[in-house]
Design an enzyme around this catalytic site. Structure first.
Site, mmCIF file in Angstrom:
data_model
loop_
_atom_site.group_PDB
_atom_site.id
_atom_site.type_symbol
_atom_site.label_atom_id
_atom_site.label_comp_id
_atom_site.label_asym_id
_atom_site.label_seq_id
_atom_site.Cartn_x
_atom_site.Cartn_y
_atom_site.Cartn_z
ATOM 1 N N TRP B 101 0.825 -1.214 0.000
ATOM 2 C CA TRP B 101 0.000 0.000 0.000
ATOM 3 C C TRP B 101 0.851 1.252 0.000
ATOM 4 O O TRP B 101 0.551 2.219 -0.702
ATOM 5 C CB TRP B 101 -0.996 -0.034 1.164
ATOM 6 C CG TRP B 101 -1.892 -1.227 1.076
ATOM 7 C CD1 TRP B 101 -1.949 -2.285 1.929
ATOM 8 C CD2 TRP B 101 -2.824 -1.527 0.017
ATOM 9 N NE1 TRP B 101 -2.858 -3.207 1.480
ATOM 10 C CE2 TRP B 101 -3.415 -2.782 0.318
ATOM 11 C CE3 TRP B 101 -3.224 -0.869 -1.148
ATOM 12 C CZ2 TRP B 101 -4.367 -3.385 -0.508
ATOM 13 C CZ3 TRP B 101 -4.181 -1.463 -1.966
ATOM 14 C CH2 TRP B 101 -4.746 -2.699 -1.645
ATOM 15 N N ASP B 168 -1.589 6.431 6.693
ATOM 16 C CA ASP B 168 -2.641 5.537 6.230
ATOM 17 C C ASP B 168 -2.874 4.521 7.344
ATOM 18 O O ASP B 168 -2.021 3.676 7.613
ATOM 19 C CB ASP B 168 -2.185 4.839 4.938
ATOM 20 C CG ASP B 168 -3.198 3.796 4.449
ATOM 21 O OD1 ASP B 168 -4.219 3.580 5.125
ATOM 22 O OD2 ASP B 168 -2.944 3.200 3.379
ATOM 23 N N LYS B 192 -12.277 -2.489 7.840
ATOM 24 C CA LYS B 192 -11.734 -3.348 8.898
ATOM 25 C C LYS B 192 -12.423 -2.996 10.227
ATOM 26 O O LYS B 192 -13.541 -3.406 10.456
ATOM 27 C CB LYS B 192 -10.218 -3.168 9.026
ATOM 28 C CG LYS B 192 -9.519 -2.802 7.737
ATOM 29 C CD LYS B 192 -9.115 -3.984 6.906
ATOM 30 C CE LYS B 192 -8.211 -3.513 5.776
ATOM 31 N NZ LYS B 192 -8.164 -4.455 4.673
#
Lengths: 356, 356
Positions: B101, B168, B192
Site C-alpha cells: 500500500w 494511512d 476493517k
C-alpha cells in the site's frame, strides 16, 4: 401508518429489495457470514459483480463495445473524472446547462480544458429543455443531464449530434428505454432507481478512451478500472449488492419498457391533477416535464407550509422542493406505487377545495 | 456451524452491529422508512453524521484543530488526494515504503510532486519496519502506513520527525491508542475496524491545508468537504451508519484502551503458538509483528493446501495469504473473539502434531 415516500434521493426502493438486503447483512446467501464480512475477491462477491454488470448491459441492450463499471464517489466525482479522461488541455467540450447538476459539471470541466456551453435554459430558471441548438462538430464530446432532479425537466429526445454523447443519468437511469448504445459514456450515482447511495455506475464505450496526453491517477483512469473489472480497490460492497437486487427486481417486473409505462402512468396522473387544481401550479414547460420529479409551487405561497403540514400528517415525506429552488417537489421513482400518487392527488384535491 | 472469520477485509464486525444495521435497512430508528430511503440532508441522517464524527474525535482524543470527514473512494483515492492537496509541483514529500500500500501511495504522489523514499524494507520483502532513518526537515510531509495488512508488520512507535505526519491507518485504526493529535492527516478505508466498505475516514489538521497553488477539483478538496460538513454530495449513507454503530460498540466495550488490550491478547496467543509449533513459521521481524494481521508460512510448503482444507472443514475462513505474497495470514480485528483465535491455535497444534 404506511409512509408515502416522495424523497428525491436517497429515495424509495422496492420492499423486497430492502428485505433481501437486510437478510444479506445478517447471513449472505446462507453461507453463515454477513455480506459486510466477506472479501471482495471471493467468488461470492465476484458472482454479485458479474451478474450485476451483465444485467446492466442486458437492460440497456449494450454490446461488447461498452463496459459497465461500478465506481466510488457519486456523480459529483464524475464531473471531474469525465473531463480528466476525455478532454485534453486546449481541447473543447460542449456542455448543456439545464440545471444545478449540469452547471456543476461545467465548472469542473473547465479545470481540464475549454467548455463551450452550447445550450442553456438559465434565462427561464431552467424550466425548459433547449432544442435545435448548434453543436460544433469539433467538440470533443457533448455532455447533458437526462433528468434534472431539482428543476423537474427531462430530455424526452436525444440531443442531435454526431459528436460523442456523454450523459449524467443519475436520476432517471433504468426508468425508461433510451438509445443507450448511442452514448460514449453514461454515468449515474446510485441513490434513485439503481439501489443504495455509495456506488456510481459508469458505462463507457472503449473507443473513446486513451485519446489524451494527460497522466491520469490510476483510481481515476477508466481504462484501469476496466482492466481490473471494477476491483481496482475494495468496492462499496453493500451498495453494489443492493444495486444487483434492484436490477433483478426491474428485470422480473418487466424491464425498462414496464418501468417506463409505470413512470408515464404516475406522471400523467399527477400532472393532470396539477393542471386542474388552481391552487397548485406546475413550473415546468409542459413538453419537458420530468416523469421522475414533478416540481410545482402554490398559487398562494402562504399555503405552502400548511400544505406541507398536511402531507406530514398523512405520512407523506419528501414533498419539499430542493433547498436551492424552493417550492414543492414530488419524486416518483421506479419503486413508487401508483397508490402513493393517488393518495397524494387526493390530498391535493381536498386541500385545493378547502382553501380555494 | 459457527464460522471463524479471519478475513483481511472486508472482515469481521460485531454481531450486534450487524443486527442493528439489518434492522435499519428495514426500519430506521422506527420512523417507518428504511435507512436507504431517507434524504442525506434530513435531521435523521444529520444526527448520524454528527454523532459519528464526534465519536471519532472523542475516541482519538482530538481537539478543535482537527476535522473528521467521511469521504468516498477508499484509501486508494487518498493516495491521490493527499498529494493533490498537500504537495505542490516542485516540492518534495518523504514517504516510507513498507509494503504494497505504501508503494502504491508513492507511485501516485509522483504525479503531483517529488517523492523522497526515506525508508524502505523492500530489501527483506517488507518483513520489518525501518528505524532511525533520516527525514529531511524540508520535506512537505512524511507519509507512512501504520499497519501493513499484506506483509503483517506494524509501527509500534511513531516515526521521529518534526515534519507534518500523514498516516494511512486503514487496517489498524481504532485498534489501539496512538498519538493521533500529532498527525496532520490520517486516512482509513472503512472495511476493517471502522465498519462496512464504501466509506473513507479522513482526519485533517486544518493548518496543513491551503498551502499549495494547484487548482483542486471541489470533490477532491478537503477544505470544501470541511465547509460542507461531509455533505458536499450524497454520502455513502449505509456505510456511514455502520461506522457509527461500530464506533458506539467500541466506546461501549471500553474504548481504544480495551481494543488494544484485546488485540495484544489475541496476537500474543497466536504468535506464541507460531513460535512454538515447528510446522508454522512466522515471516516477520519479531518486534514489528502486526497485532492485526499475522503472516506466516508452512515449514513444508506442500502442507499449505492440506492445512487450508482443514481450516475450511472447521469453518475457518480467510486464512490464505494475500495473492501478492502467498503463504498464510490470519487477521484479528476488533470484533474477533478470543475463542476464534483459540480454535485456530488448537487446529494448528493438532495439524502440527499429526504432520511433524
Amino acid at each position: 401508518m404506511k409512509m408515502h415516500n416522495f424523497n428525491s434521493g436517497p429515495s424509495i426502493l422496492p420492499q423486497e429489495v430492502l428485505n433481501q438486503a437486510a437478510e444479506a447483512v445478517l447471513n449472505f446467501n446462507n453461507i453463515g457470514l454477513s455480506l459486510l464480512e466477506i472479501g471482495h475477491r471471493t467468488s461470492w462477491f465476484q458472482d454479485v459483480l458479474d451478474e450485476s454488470r451483465s444485467l446492466i448491459k442486458e437492460l440497456m441492450q449494450l454490446g461488447e463495445e461498452h463496459e459497465a463499471l461500478y465506481l466510488h464517489g457519486g456523480a459529483t466525482t464524475q464531473f471531474m473524472q469525465v473531463p480528466m479522461n476525455l478532454l485534453d488541455d486546449g481541447e473543447t467540450a460542449a456542455y448543456c446547462d439545464n440545471g444545478i447538476w449540469g452547471s456543476k459539471a461545467i465548472k469542473e470541466a473547465k479545470l481540464f480544458g475549454n467548455v463551450n456551453v452550447v445550450a442553456s435554459s438559465k434565462d427561464k430558471n431552467h424550466t425548459y429543455i433547449n432544442k435545435g441548438f448548434e453543436i460544433p462538430a469539433t467538440s470533443k464530446y457533448l455532455h447533458y443531464t437526462t433528468n434534472n432532479t431539482v428543476e423537474g425537466t427531462q430530455w424526452h429526445a436525444l440531443p442531435e449530434t454526431n459528436v460523442p454523447l456523454v450523459a449524467d443519468m443519475s436520476s432517471d437511469i433504468f426508468s425508461r428505454n433510451m438509445p443507450f448504445a448511442k452514448h460514449s459514456l453514461i454515468y449515474a450515482g446510485a441513490q434513485k432507481n439503481m439501489g443504495a447511495a455509495g456506488v456510481t455506475l459508469v458505462v463507457v464505450k472503449k473507443d473513446v478512451l486513451g485519446k489524451i496526453k494527460r497522466a491520469i491517477p490510476p483510481i481515476m483512469d477508466y481504462r484501469i478500472h476496466i482492466e481490473n473489472g471494477s476491483l481496482l480497490n475494495t468496492p462499496p460492497v453493500f451498495a453494489v449488492y443492493v444495486s444487483l437486487l434492484t436490477l433483478r427486481w426491474i428485470k422480473k417486473e418487466g424491464g425498462l419498457a414496464e418501468m417506463e409505462k409505470r413512470a408515464k402512468e404516475r406522471a400523467e396522473y399527477l400532472y393532470n391533477a396539477l393542471d386542474s387544481l388552481p391552487l397548485f401550479v406546475p413550473t415546468v414547460n409542459k413538453e419537458d416535464r420530468s416523469f421522475m420529479n414533478a416540481v410545482f409551487v402554490m398559487q398562494r405561497p402562504e399555503l405552502e407550509q400548511p400544505f406541507l403540514d398536511e402531507c406530514k400528517k398523512n405520512g407523506m415525506v419528501g414533498v419539499k422542493g430542493h433547498r436551492s429552488v424552493g417550492g414543492l417537489r414530488v419524486s416518483m421513482y421506479n419503486a413508487m406505487p401508483m397508490d402513493s400518487v393517488k393518495a397524494f392527488v387526493e390530498l391535493m384535491t381536498e386541500f385545493n377545495n378547502k382553501n380555494l
